[in-house]
Design a protein around this motif. Structure first.
Motif, mmCIF file in Angstrom:
data_model
loop_
_atom_site.group_PDB
_atom_site.id
_atom_site.type_symbol
_atom_site.label_atom_id
_atom_site.label_comp_id
_atom_site.label_asym_id
_atom_site.label_seq_id
_atom_site.Cartn_x
_atom_site.Cartn_y
_atom_site.Cartn_z
ATOM 1 N N SER A 280 0.827 -1.208 0.000
ATOM 2 C CA SER A 280 0.000 0.000 0.000
ATOM 3 C C SER A 280 0.860 1.256 0.000
ATOM 4 O O SER A 280 0.576 2.228 -0.713
ATOM 5 N N LEU A 281 1.938 1.231 0.797
ATOM 6 C CA LEU A 281 2.836 2.386 0.833
ATOM 7 C C LEU A 281 3.476 2.626 -0.537
ATOM 8 O O LEU A 281 3.712 3.773 -0.924
ATOM 9 N N TYR A 282 3.760 1.548 -1.238
ATOM 10 C CA TYR A 282 4.368 1.680 -2.565
ATOM 11 C C TYR A 282 3.470 2.482 -3.503
ATOM 12 O O TYR A 282 3.948 3.320 -4.284
ATOM 13 N N PHE A 283 2.174 2.248 -3.448
ATOM 14 C CA PHE A 283 1.250 2.952 -4.329
ATOM 15 C C PHE A 283 0.867 4.330 -3.790
ATOM 16 O O PHE A 283 0.455 5.204 -4.559
ATOM 17 N N MET A 284 1.025 4.545 -2.491
ATOM 18 C CA MET A 284 0.616 5.810 -1.890
ATOM 19 C C MET A 284 1.686 6.895 -2.024
ATOM 20 O O MET A 284 1.362 8.075 -2.147
ATOM 21 N N PHE A 285 2.962 6.510 -1.990
ATOM 22 C CA PHE A 285 4.042 7.490 -1.927
ATOM 23 C C PHE A 285 4.938 7.372 -3.162
ATOM 24 O O PHE A 285 5.598 6.343 -3.375
ATOM 25 N N GLY A 286 4.972 8.453 -3.936
ATOM 26 C CA GLY A 286 5.749 8.461 -5.165
ATOM 27 C C GLY A 286 7.235 8.339 -4.936
ATOM 28 O O GLY A 286 7.942 7.680 -5.711
ATOM 29 N N HIS A 287 7.757 8.970 -3.848
ATOM 30 C CA HIS A 287 9.202 8.923 -3.633
ATOM 31 C C HIS A 287 9.657 7.502 -3.277
ATOM 32 O O HIS A 287 10.789 7.119 -3.554
ATOM 33 N N ASP B 159 9.998 5.809 -6.562
ATOM 34 C CA ASP B 159 11.196 6.286 -7.254
ATOM 35 C C ASP B 159 12.456 5.599 -6.715
ATOM 36 O O ASP B 159 13.346 5.215 -7.485
ATOM 37 N N ARG B 160 12.526 5.456 -5.382
ATOM 38 C CA ARG B 160 13.709 4.820 -4.800
ATOM 39 C C ARG B 160 13.792 3.346 -5.182
ATOM 40 O O ARG B 160 14.888 2.838 -5.475
ATOM 41 N N LEU B 161 12.664 2.672 -5.169
ATOM 42 C CA LEU B 161 12.667 1.273 -5.583
ATOM 43 C C LEU B 161 13.020 1.140 -7.066
ATOM 44 O O LEU B 161 13.716 0.199 -7.474
ATOM 45 N N SER B 162 12.560 2.091 -7.862
ATOM 46 C CA SER B 162 12.872 2.060 -9.291
ATOM 47 C C SER B 162 14.363 2.266 -9.526
ATOM 48 O O SER B 162 14.973 1.580 -10.363
ATOM 49 N N ARG B 163 14.953 3.214 -8.791
ATOM 50 C CA ARG B 163 16.396 3.443 -8.941
ATOM 51 C C ARG B 163 17.197 2.223 -8.507
ATOM 52 O O ARG B 163 18.265 1.944 -9.050
ATOM 53 N N PHE B 164 16.670 1.504 -7.512
ATOM 54 C CA PHE B 164 17.392 0.335 -7.008
ATOM 55 C C PHE B 164 17.276 -0.847 -7.963
ATOM 56 O O PHE B 164 18.259 -1.555 -8.219
ATOM 57 N N THR B 165 16.074 -1.055 -8.503
ATOM 58 C CA THR B 165 15.852 -2.216 -9.379
ATOM 59 C C THR B 165 16.257 -1.968 -10.823
ATOM 60 O O THR B 165 16.568 -2.909 -11.560
ATOM 61 N N ASN B 166 16.257 -0.692 -11.239
ATOM 62 C CA ASN B 166 16.634 -0.354 -12.620
ATOM 63 C C ASN B 166 17.667 0.770 -12.617
ATOM 64 O O ASN B 166 17.391 1.888 -13.071
ATOM 65 N N THR C 154 17.834 5.179 -14.406
ATOM 66 C CA THR C 154 17.538 6.294 -13.497
ATOM 67 C C THR C 154 18.828 6.901 -12.971
ATOM 68 O O THR C 154 19.924 6.346 -13.152
ATOM 69 N N ASP C 155 18.677 8.034 -12.285
ATOM 70 C CA ASP C 155 19.825 8.727 -11.706
ATOM 71 C C ASP C 155 20.199 8.074 -10.386
ATOM 72 O O ASP C 155 19.431 8.102 -9.415
ATOM 73 N N THR C 156 21.371 7.465 -10.334
ATOM 74 C CA THR C 156 21.843 6.812 -9.107
ATOM 75 C C THR C 156 23.164 7.431 -8.651
ATOM 76 O O THR C 156 24.050 6.731 -8.146
ATOM 77 N N HIS C 157 23.295 8.743 -8.841
ATOM 78 C CA HIS C 157 24.556 9.416 -8.547
ATOM 79 C C HIS C 157 25.000 9.192 -7.105
ATOM 80 O O HIS C 157 26.179 8.882 -6.846
ATOM 81 N N GLN C 158 24.085 9.338 -6.149
ATOM 82 C CA GLN C 158 24.452 9.261 -4.739
ATOM 83 C C GLN C 158 25.038 7.910 -4.372
ATOM 84 O O GLN C 158 26.149 7.827 -3.831
ATOM 85 N N ILE C 159 24.325 6.852 -4.685
ATOM 86 C CA ILE C 159 24.795 5.531 -4.299
ATOM 87 C C ILE C 159 25.995 5.101 -5.140
ATOM 88 O O ILE C 159 26.881 4.376 -4.652
ATOM 89 N N ASP C 160 26.081 5.562 -6.381
ATOM 90 C CA ASP C 160 27.240 5.226 -7.222
ATOM 91 C C ASP C 160 28.517 5.818 -6.641
ATOM 92 O O ASP C 160 29.561 5.168 -6.601
ATOM 93 N N ASN D 239 24.775 -0.692 -1.227
ATOM 94 C CA ASN D 239 23.823 -0.844 -2.336
ATOM 95 C C ASN D 239 23.127 -2.202 -2.314
ATOM 96 O O ASN D 239 22.854 -2.809 -3.344
ATOM 97 N N LEU D 240 22.804 -2.661 -1.101
ATOM 98 C CA LEU D 240 22.083 -3.916 -0.942
ATOM 99 C C LEU D 240 20.583 -3.699 -0.833
ATOM 100 O O LEU D 240 19.800 -4.625 -1.079
ATOM 101 N N ILE D 241 20.169 -2.496 -0.429
ATOM 102 C CA ILE D 241 18.758 -2.144 -0.338
ATOM 103 C C ILE D 241 18.598 -0.708 -0.833
ATOM 104 O O ILE D 241 19.589 0.037 -0.928
#
Length: 394
Positions: A216-223, A226-233, A237-243, A339-341
């Protein structure tokens, strides 16, 4: 040559409160926490010169280091002071802290400062207070108390009260919004509930409900999406921080580049707070990284062993919950850096820069030390970790 034997600062026959504290507190756990705080101060001197590059109004390269010394000193003072408390004093402090934090969190939509789209802080002049940091240990102790009261069979609806306050705190966190703290508090709360003796079938129901809540939280909160999208793809996406954090960790190798010699850290956003682990890895290598992880493991394992040997159900579950809270937060921060989660925006306990985080961690450890002190009758003679589980629900 003559050797000088260690002389304790207090005699065992000294009846003063400080002497009684010295001989009853777990000095190994206390020392491990103080070592982590000292490492936090030392690493702030490595991260501060690079961190100020993001704020042109700061001219002193060690601006964050001097402030870190103040916060670490205050956090250490809180830890030592609170560790003097009795279990009754711990309960009273937790209730007052929980109610106070809830009031402030409820007022955040009106008085809070919004940073990066989240209103989590109250501006107090030179200091910004994040009440959610303090609500965590207070809620865990309050929940353990309510679960223990519910076990007594005296008509106290402890489970209902505990879940009611948990729901209130979670609701206030989601308003901010703060998904990371919500997941941390919920996980620790469920661990305390399990240790209090809930049947496994109830845990299965709660686990299913928690999984549904995350969806439910995944569909309720856009950010969150976005974080899950950056992690899985990461390639799309822009992954400057973790890179940049990953580059800094790899550059450290086994023994690191050396004190102040880190290069990649200059490109890591929030390097003095959420990504201080990457600074430690680049400048001091895998050796210090494993040392830090070992210190957290020592605190959790030793703390849990002492907690599970306590006689009182409240003291046992409350102390264990506090050590789990420290361990989970450390695991989350390290896992994000590696970068494990997905990124969570969560500090590394006792080490990351931040007034609220350091003061709250001092409070958390102080409460845990207070509960695990050796008092008459607190521990079973020859107690072991294999104890029969208590049931709090039919």
């Amino acid at each position: 040559m003559t050797s000088t034997a260690y002389t304790p600062p207090f005699s065992r026959n000294d009846p003063s409160p400080l002497a009684q504290w010295f001989w009853t507190v777990d000095r190994a756990l206390l020392s491990a926490a103080l070592v982590l705080m000292s490492l936090g101060v030392a690493l702030s001197f490595a991260s501060s010169p690079a961190a100020i590059l993001a704020d042109e109004s700061i001219t002193d390269p060690f601006h964050y280091s001097w402030r870190m010394i103040v916060w670490a000193s205050a956090g250490g003072g809180i830890m030592l002071t609170v560790s003097l408390f009795s279990p009754r004093g711990v309960r009273r402090l937790a209730v007052l802290g929980l109610l106070g934090a809830i009031v402030v969190m409820a007022a955040l939509p009106f008085i809070g400062d919004e940073v990066k789209g989240a209103a989590r802080w109250v501006n107090l002049g030179p200091f910004s207070l994040q009440p959610s940091e303090f609500v965590k240990p207070c809620l865990i102790i309050f929940a353990a108390w309510m679960f223990a009261e519910g076990q007594k069979g005296q008509g106290v609806p402890g489970v209902s009260i505990a879940f009611g306050f948990w729901a209130l705190v979670v609701g206030l966190l989601l308003i901010q919004p703060d998904i990371g703290q919500t997941l941390l508090i919920t996980t620790t709360f469920m661990c305390v509930f399990f240790m209090a003796g809930v049947p496994l079938k109830w845990m299965a129901v709660l686990a299913a409900a928690a999984a549904g809540g995350v969806v439910s939280l995944y569909f309720m909160f856009g950010h969150m999406r976005d974080r899950l999208s950056r992690f899985t793809n990461p390639e799309t996406t822009d992954t400057h921080q973790i890179d940049r954090a990953s580059d800094a960790i790899r550059a450290g190798g086994l023994f690191g580049r050396g004190v102040g010699e880190g290069v990649m850290k200059r490109h890591v956003p929030d390097l003095h707070t959420d990504f201080i682990y990457s600074v430690a890895a680049e400048e001091f290598g895998l050796v210090l990284s494993l040392t830090i992880i070992s210190l957290y493991a020592f605190i959790v394992i030793r703390g849990m062993r002492r907690a599970m040997k306590l006689n009182d159900p409240f003291e046992q579950t409350a102390a264990a919950g506090l050590f789990i809270l420290i361990g989970l937060q450390a695991c989350i921060n390290c896992a994000v850096n590696l970068n494990l989660i997905p990124t969570k925006g969560m500090t590394l306990p006792f080490i990351s820069y931040g007034g609220s985080s350091m003061l709250a961690m001092g409070l958390t450890m102080g409460l845990a030390l207070a509960l695990t002190r050796r008092r008459p009758g607190a521990y079973e003679p020859g107690a072991s970790l294999s104890r029969p589980r208590r049931r709090i629900l039919p």
